[in-house]
Motif scaffolding. Structure first.
Motif, PDB file in Angstrom:
ATOM      1  N   VAL A 598     -46.656  34.976 -26.135  1.00 21.38           N
ATOM      2  CA  VAL A 598     -46.634  34.036 -27.261  1.00 21.38           C
ATOM      3  C   VAL A 598     -47.110  34.752 -28.518  1.00 21.38           C
ATOM      4  O   VAL A 598     -48.163  35.404 -28.507  1.00 21.38           O
ATOM      5  CB  VAL A 598     -47.519  32.804 -26.983  1.00 21.38           C
ATOM      6  N   ARG A 599     -46.344  34.606 -29.601  1.00 22.33           N
ATOM      7  CA  ARG A 599     -46.724  35.164 -30.912  1.00 22.33           C
ATOM      8  C   ARG A 599     -46.787  34.004 -31.919  1.00 22.33           C
ATOM      9  O   ARG A 599     -45.769  33.443 -32.325  1.00 22.33           O
ATOM     10  CB  ARG A 599     -45.706  36.215 -31.346  1.00 22.33           C
ATOM     11  N   GLY A 600     -48.006  33.646 -32.272  1.00 26.12           N
ATOM     12  CA  GLY A 600     -48.214  32.472 -33.129  1.00 26.12           C
ATOM     13  C   GLY A 600     -47.669  32.604 -34.523  1.00 26.12           C
ATOM     14  O   GLY A 600     -47.417  31.597 -35.205  1.00 26.12           O
ATOM     15  N   SER A 601     -47.466  33.818 -34.990  1.00 28.86           N
ATOM     16  CA  SER A 601     -46.986  34.007 -36.366  1.00 28.86           C
ATOM     17  C   SER A 601     -45.518  33.630 -36.532  1.00 28.86           C
ATOM     18  O   SER A 601     -45.037  33.481 -37.650  1.00 28.86           O
ATOM     19  CB  SER A 601     -47.197  35.456 -36.799  1.00 28.86           C
ATOM     20  N   ILE A 602     -44.779  33.488 -35.405  1.00 22.70           N
ATOM     21  CA  ILE A 602     -43.351  33.192 -35.508  1.00 22.70           C
ATOM     22  C   ILE A 602     -43.108  31.846 -36.169  1.00 22.70           C
ATOM     23  O   ILE A 602     -42.248  31.715 -37.051  1.00 22.70           O
ATOM     24  CB  ILE A 602     -42.695  33.247 -34.113  1.00 22.70           C
ATOM     25  N   ILE A 603     -43.862  30.842 -35.752  1.00 21.85           N
ATOM     26  CA  ILE A 603     -43.648  29.504 -36.319  1.00 21.85           C
ATOM     27  C   ILE A 603     -43.980  29.482 -37.805  1.00 21.85           C
ATOM     28  O   ILE A 603     -43.344  28.782 -38.588  1.00 21.85           O
ATOM     29  CB  ILE A 603     -44.469  28.447 -35.540  1.00 21.85           C
ATOM     30  N   ASP A 634     -33.727  17.968 -37.401  1.00 22.05           N
ATOM     31  CA  ASP A 634     -34.901  18.483 -38.116  1.00 22.05           C
ATOM     32  C   ASP A 634     -36.124  17.606 -37.898  1.00 22.05           C
ATOM     33  O   ASP A 634     -37.257  18.047 -38.092  1.00 22.05           O
ATOM     34  CB  ASP A 634     -34.604  18.589 -39.614  1.00 22.05           C
ATOM     35  N   GLN A 635     -35.902  16.326 -37.497  1.00 23.29           N
ATOM     36  CA  GLN A 635     -37.007  15.414 -37.238  1.00 23.29           C
ATOM     37  C   GLN A 635     -37.499  15.494 -35.793  1.00 23.29           C
ATOM     38  O   GLN A 635     -38.619  15.099 -35.493  1.00 23.29           O
ATOM     39  CB  GLN A 635     -36.583  13.979 -37.560  1.00 23.29           C
ATOM     40  N   THR A 636     -36.646  15.944 -34.890  1.00 25.02           N
ATOM     41  CA  THR A 636     -37.006  15.926 -33.471  1.00 25.02           C
ATOM     42  C   THR A 636     -37.291  17.294 -32.891  1.00 25.02           C
ATOM     43  O   THR A 636     -37.924  17.406 -31.840  1.00 25.02           O
ATOM     44  CB  THR A 636     -35.876  15.265 -32.657  1.00 25.02           C
ATOM     45  N   VAL A 637     -36.805  18.359 -33.533  1.00 26.01           N
ATOM     46  CA  VAL A 637     -36.965  19.694 -32.964  1.00 26.01           C
ATOM     47  C   VAL A 637     -38.438  20.088 -32.965  1.00 26.01           C
ATOM     48  O   VAL A 637     -39.177  19.810 -33.899  1.00 26.01           O
ATOM     49  CB  VAL A 637     -36.110  20.722 -33.754  1.00 26.01           C
ATOM     50  N   ASP A 638     -38.861  20.705 -31.869  1.00 25.22           N
ATOM     51  CA  ASP A 638     -40.246  21.167 -31.727  1.00 25.22           C
ATOM     52  C   ASP A 638     -40.258  22.683 -31.903  1.00 25.22           C
ATOM     53  O   ASP A 638     -39.822  23.438 -31.032  1.00 25.22           O
ATOM     54  CB  ASP A 638     -40.780  20.770 -30.344  1.00 25.22           C
ATOM     55  N   LEU A 639     -40.755  23.119 -33.057  1.00 25.22           N
ATOM     56  CA  LEU A 639     -40.744  24.546 -33.376  1.00 25.22           C
ATOM     57  C   LEU A 639     -41.777  25.344 -32.580  1.00 25.22           C
ATOM     58  O   LEU A 639     -41.759  26.577 -32.611  1.00 25.22           O
ATOM     59  CB  LEU A 639     -40.995  24.743 -34.879  1.00 25.22           C
ATOM     60  N   ARG A 640     -42.679  24.631 -31.886  1.00 24.93           N
ATOM     61  CA  ARG A 640     -43.696  25.384 -31.138  1.00 24.93           C
ATOM     62  C   ARG A 640     -43.075  26.247 -30.043  1.00 24.93           C
ATOM     63  O   ARG A 640     -43.632  27.272 -29.656  1.00 24.93           O
ATOM     64  CB  ARG A 640     -44.703  24.410 -30.524  1.00 24.93           C
ATOM     65  N   ARG A 666     -51.528  41.460 -34.128  1.00 24.62           N
ATOM     66  CA  ARG A 666     -52.778  40.691 -34.111  1.00 24.62           C
ATOM     67  C   ARG A 666     -52.485  39.222 -33.788  1.00 24.62           C
ATOM     68  O   ARG A 666     -51.596  38.609 -34.360  1.00 24.62           O
ATOM     69  CB  ARG A 666     -53.448  40.771 -35.484  1.00 24.62           C
ATOM     70  N   GLY A 667     -53.253  38.668 -32.833  1.00 22.23           N
ATOM     71  CA  GLY A 667     -53.108  37.268 -32.464  1.00 22.23           C
ATOM     72  C   GLY A 667     -52.159  37.009 -31.326  1.00 22.23           C
ATOM     73  O   GLY A 667     -52.007  35.851 -30.909  1.00 22.23           O
ATOM     74  N   ASP A 668     -51.494  38.036 -30.757  1.00 17.92           N
ATOM     75  CA  ASP A 668     -50.585  37.829 -29.626  1.00 17.92           C
ATOM     76  C   ASP A 668     -51.361  37.320 -28.409  1.00 17.92           C
ATOM     77  O   ASP A 668     -52.538  37.653 -28.198  1.00 17.92           O
ATOM     78  CB  ASP A 668     -49.883  39.139 -29.270  1.00 17.92           C
ATOM     79  N   TYR A 669     -50.663  36.480 -27.605  1.00 16.98           N
ATOM     80  CA  TYR A 669     -51.283  35.895 -26.416  1.00 16.98           C
ATOM     81  C   TYR A 669     -50.362  36.156 -25.216  1.00 16.98           C
ATOM     82  O   TYR A 669     -49.157  35.888 -25.277  1.00 16.98           O
ATOM     83  CB  TYR A 669     -51.479  34.400 -26.602  1.00 16.98           C
ATOM     84  N   ILE A 670     -50.972  36.683 -24.130  1.00 14.26           N
ATOM     85  CA  ILE A 670     -50.220  37.024 -22.917  1.00 14.26           C
ATOM     86  C   ILE A 670     -50.840  36.277 -21.746  1.00 14.26           C
ATOM     87  O   ILE A 670     -52.068  36.295 -21.567  1.00 14.26           O
ATOM     88  CB  ILE A 670     -50.251  38.538 -22.653  1.00 14.26           C
ATOM     89  N   TYR A 671     -49.970  35.610 -20.959  1.00 11.95           N
ATOM     90  CA  TYR A 671     -50.451  34.897 -19.781  1.00 11.95           C
ATOM     91  C   TYR A 671     -49.590  35.304 -18.575  1.00 11.95           C
ATOM     92  O   TYR A 671     -48.359  35.257 -18.629  1.00 11.95           O
ATOM     93  CB  TYR A 671     -50.353  33.388 -19.986  1.00 11.95           C
ATOM     94  N   VAL A 672     -50.273  35.690 -17.487  1.00 14.15           N
ATOM     95  CA  VAL A 672     -49.600  36.088 -16.247  1.00 14.15           C
ATOM     96  C   VAL A 672     -49.901  35.032 -15.189  1.00 14.15           C
ATOM     97  O   VAL A 672     -51.054  34.891 -14.760  1.00 14.15           O
ATOM     98  CB  VAL A 672     -50.067  37.473 -15.773  1.00 14.15           C
ATOM     99  N   PRO A 673     -48.896  34.255 -14.752  1.00 12.64           N
ATOM    100  CA  PRO A 673     -49.161  33.191 -13.782  1.00 12.64           C
ATOM    101  C   PRO A 673     -49.283  33.737 -12.354  1.00 12.64           C
ATOM    102  O   PRO A 673     -48.955  34.877 -12.070  1.00 12.64           O
ATOM    103  CB  PRO A 673     -47.946  32.283 -13.923  1.00 12.64           C
ATOM    104  N   ARG A 674     -49.726  32.856 -11.466  1.00  9.74           N
ATOM    105  CA  ARG A 674     -49.800  33.164 -10.036  1.00  9.74           C
ATOM    106  C   ARG A 674     -48.421  32.958  -9.408  1.00  9.74           C
ATOM    107  O   ARG A 674     -47.585  32.252  -9.946  1.00  9.74           O
ATOM    108  CB  ARG A 674     -50.830  32.246  -9.393  1.00  9.74           C
TER     109      ARG A 674
END
Length: 781
Positions: A598-603, A634-640, A666-674
């Motif tokens: 996840v890169r928060g700066s994209i949104i 444009d009212q319903t799309v979720d940019l997250r 800076r600010g990147d988030y990495i998650y590795v699931p089970r």
């Protein structure tokens, strides 16, 4: 109807009997019968004659005023309503006299009765004899007005003063005893019953002390109501008017000579208020006054406490009701000059008042004559008296009035002429101070001299600094100001400031703007450095930030890695494989293909590019069956969801130069699931759930394992969401091998309701509701 009339007659009989002081056995029987007929009514809660008995409870000589029964009090806020009803903020004069509690105006029973006090039934007389006879008698005057003394018999007391009774008693006892001394004093004072009727707040009968006067009775009744007269209160005894009292004499002059003593059975009657007139303006007591008839404007001014010092009596205004449906305003001259010089004209102007008149006394014109004004940068600004042959030099005290930073080149003289024209004259103060009189004008009435300071005359000179300083902004420009001075005023550079080069933008009128570069580090460290530029007015200085500077250059990794946590990026091109190596790699339970990046700066970038407005302007508006617009994308799309970057983890770990091995920011988030338990099937299937993964099986297998498609399933739109984040649809979804962690999504069909009957029913229901609302509103009107 007859029962109501009978009850009224019974009440009148009882009241009449009470006025005489006694109930006959037949009247007592009627009273008891009336109470029994009322049942649980108010008569059962209190004695029927309580209103006509004493509101003062006597216990020996200590009276206690009772709280009048509910309903006998005037409505709350009556005085406020009276004030509001005037419309001009004026109160009706005199009514506040009765705003206190009745106890504060009750007669003092312990006081010595006056010499003219007349004895009557109920009075207590104390007789003491000493000498050859020793006797103490505690006597009470009976209903017939007599007292009984042993051996002497009955002696009349009713209507006598105490001195007259003492003489009469002494003569009677002298024929029986000899060589004795006699003392006669008044003990307990009798109670009397009086009635207060008419326009009062609490009309009725009251039992009070025999020392009570008409004023006391009015106070017990709460005083006149808002419709009661203060000028014609009547004192009646035996159907005869003993006195007609004007309370204004007491309120205005303090004259209580009209206050008359009451006797049992007396009636105080307050008639309806008479004509009312208003007076406002420059009088000492503006209010609404009641007039008796025949009063003139001058009399009304006298009632209002006469005029103030600022009253202008040459133009007193009277607003009165005309003959038609209108009001007329007339101005009259009631000045003292006219009264003394022409009494007949004054008498004609002093109009007789009528009900509803409104009199207004204006103030004198607030404009001083023979004055000049001094204002601005002087020691003592203000208004000064104009003297003969006074000039500007005299007004400024030949320079003594001027402050040290006065602008001497020019001041302004503003002149106002009688026709209200205004003109401005430039004044050279420096010339006046040097003795020249070219602009030392001769002053006229209402001239005004404005003196200015140097700061008021010169324009605001500023310089501005932007960027990496503590307090960026606009600052005052000082003569010989340098770059280091401005940086210091701005709070000095920040830690991230790029000191090797500052930029100065300079405006050159009539020429292109100039940009000058300076080494800020040298400008701040070295005295008289060439880089410490001498600034000019309106210069703009820019202090840049060190390229790619960041105080927190961190990324976060969580989930199935050996050492999850926050890591600082240690090089510019650090990649995903580098950070995985630093955190110890994956755990045995890690599901590598499901890694979430996840890169928060994209949104933030998308929002800055105004993607929503682009969608809104390019999308077609779709209406439902009732012609209502459906929500746009444009009212319903979720940019997250755009924050996630879809990558092939295995490719990234195997090939360092692979595009999937993204460079970290800076600010990147990495998650590795089970490792997942199986494959999830969601949507329009018989049963949503997770199916155990079987190698080599496709989407069709997992849908059948979930009970197959439901009736409303949109089979052609079936999607396969891969654990890596990729989404496959249609034939690609059915042809691609399913892996652990994948999700099968089966959407429902979108069916438009084309039933005109149902739409018509909805419209009819809405119309029926509207008609019902109109009908209800019409009924309530």
């Amino acid at each position: 109807m007859f029962r109501v009339i009978n009850k009224a007659i019974l009440g009148i009989v009882l009241i009449s009997s009470l006025a005489l002081g006694q109930l006959t056995p037949e009247q007592q029987r009627l009273k008891d019968e009336l109470i029994n007929q009322q049942g649980n009514d108010a008569f059962q809660k209190a004695d029927i004659i309580e209103q006509y008995t004493s509101p003062v409870k006597f216990t020996e000589q200590d009276p206690q005023f009772y709280v009048p029964p509910e309903g006998s009090q005037p409505p709350a806020g009556i005085s406020e309503r009276r004030e509001q009803s005037t419309g001009d903020g004026l109160n009706i004069f005199g009514y506040n006299m009765f705003d206190g509690s009745p106890e504060s105006y009750s007669p003092v029973l312990e006081a010595t009765p006056p010499p003219d006090y007349k004895l009557g039934p109920g009075d207590n007389i104390l007789v003491n004899m000493w000498g050859r006879v020793d006797m103490q008698l505690d006597l009470t005057v009976d209903r017939e007005g007599k007292i009984f003394i042993p051996k002497a018999g009955e002696i009349a007391a009713w209507g006598m003063t105490l001195d007259n009774f003492r003489e009469n008693l002494n003569r009677r006892l002298g024929g029986i005893y000899s060589d004795y001394q006699l003392s006669v004093t008044l003990g307990k004072i009798r109670r009397i019953k009086v009635f207060v009727y008419g326009e009062v707040k609490r009309p009725g009968g009251y039992t009070t002390s025999s020392l009570a006067t008409l004023f006391n009775a009015l106070y017990l009744a709460g005083g006149p109501s808002q419709t009661g007269s203060l000028r014609k209160t009547k004192h009646l005894r035996g159907n005869k008017v003993l006195a007609e009292i004007d309370l204004y004499r007491f309120l205005i002059e303090g004259d209580n000579s009209q206050d008359s003593k009451l006797e049992s059975g007396d009636v105080v009657f307050v008639p309806v208020v008479g004509p009312l007139v208003r007076i406002s303006g420059q009088v000492k007591r503006p209010a609404i006054y009641e007039i008796c008839g025949g009063e003139k404007i001058s009399d009304l001014i006298g009632l209002a406490g006469k005029t103030t010092a600022e009253a202008f009596l040459e133009k007193v205004s009277i607003d009165r009701i005309g003959k038609g449906d209108n009001r007329i305003i007339q101005d009259v001259d009631l000045s003292e000059v006219l009264r003394d010089t022409n009494p007949s004209v004054y008498a004609a102007a002093d109009l007789a008042l009528r009900d509803g008149d409104r009199v207004s006394v204006p103030s004198i014109f607030d404009l001083r004559k023979n004055t000049v004004k001094l204002a601005g940068n002087v020691k003592h600004p203000g208004t000064y008296g104009l003297r003969d042959s006074m000039r500007i030099s005299d007004l400024i005290d030949h320079g003594g009035q001027l402050r040290h930073n006065t602008h001497l080149e020019r001041a302004n003289l503003f002149r106002t002429y009688p026709d209200q024209r205004r003109e401005v004259y430039p004044v050279g103060l420096s010339e006046i101070l040097s003795g020249a009189d070219s602009t030392d004008y001769l002053l006229m009435d209402h001239d005004s001299l404005a003196v200015y300071s140097e700061n008021e005359i010169k324009r605001d000179m500023t310089v501005t600094i932007y960027g990496a300083v503590k307090r960026p902004g606009t600052f005052e420009y000082f003569e010989n100001m340098r770059l280091s001075d401005l940086v210091f005023l701005a709070g000095n550079p920040l830690k991230q400031s790029y000191l090797l080069q500052a930029e100065v933008a300079r405006i050159n009128p009539g020429m292109p703007d100039e940009v000058i570069h300076a080494n800020l580090e040298k400008a701040l460290a070295e005295k008289e450095s060439a880089d410490d530029l001498c600034l000019l007015e309106d210069d703009k200085i820019y202090i840049r930030t060190i390229p790619r500077w960041s105080m927190e250059n961190n990324v976060t990794i969580e989930g199935e890695v050996m050492f999850p946590g926050v890591y600082t990026l240690i090089k510019d091109e650090e990649r995903l494989s580098d950070i995985m190596e630093r955190c110890g790699g994956f755990t045995p339970d890690a599901f590598e293909e499901g890694l979430v990046f996840v890169r928060g700066s994209i949104i933030d970038d998308i929002e800055k590019r105004h993607v929503r407005s682009i969608l809104a302007s390019t999308e077609t508006t779709i209406l439902d069956s009732l012609n209502r617009p459906l929500p746009k994308l444009d009212q319903t799309v979720d940019l997250r969801g755009t924050n996630r970057i879809i990558i092939d983890v295995r490719e990234a770990m195997k090939n360092r130069k692979s595009p999937d091995n993204v460079t970290l920011q800076r600010g990147d988030y990495i998650y590795v699931p089970r490792q997942p338990a199986g494959v999830q099937v969601l949507g329009a299937v018989a049963m949503n759930g997770t199916i155990v993964f079987k190698k080599g099986k496709n989407v069709d297998y997992y849908i059948k394992a979930s009970g197959g498609f439901s009736k409303n399933a949109e089979k052609g739109q079936t999607r396969l969401a891969k654990s890596s984040g990729r989404l496959l649809s249609g034939g690609h979804a059915f042809q691609t091998a399913v892996e652990p962690g994948d999700i099968v999504l089966v959407p429902q069909k979108v069916k438009r309701d084309k039933s005109w009957f149902r739409s018509g029913t909805s419209i009819a229901a809405i119309g029926s509701s509207v008609l019902t609302a109109i009908l209800v509103a019409d009924r309530l009107r």
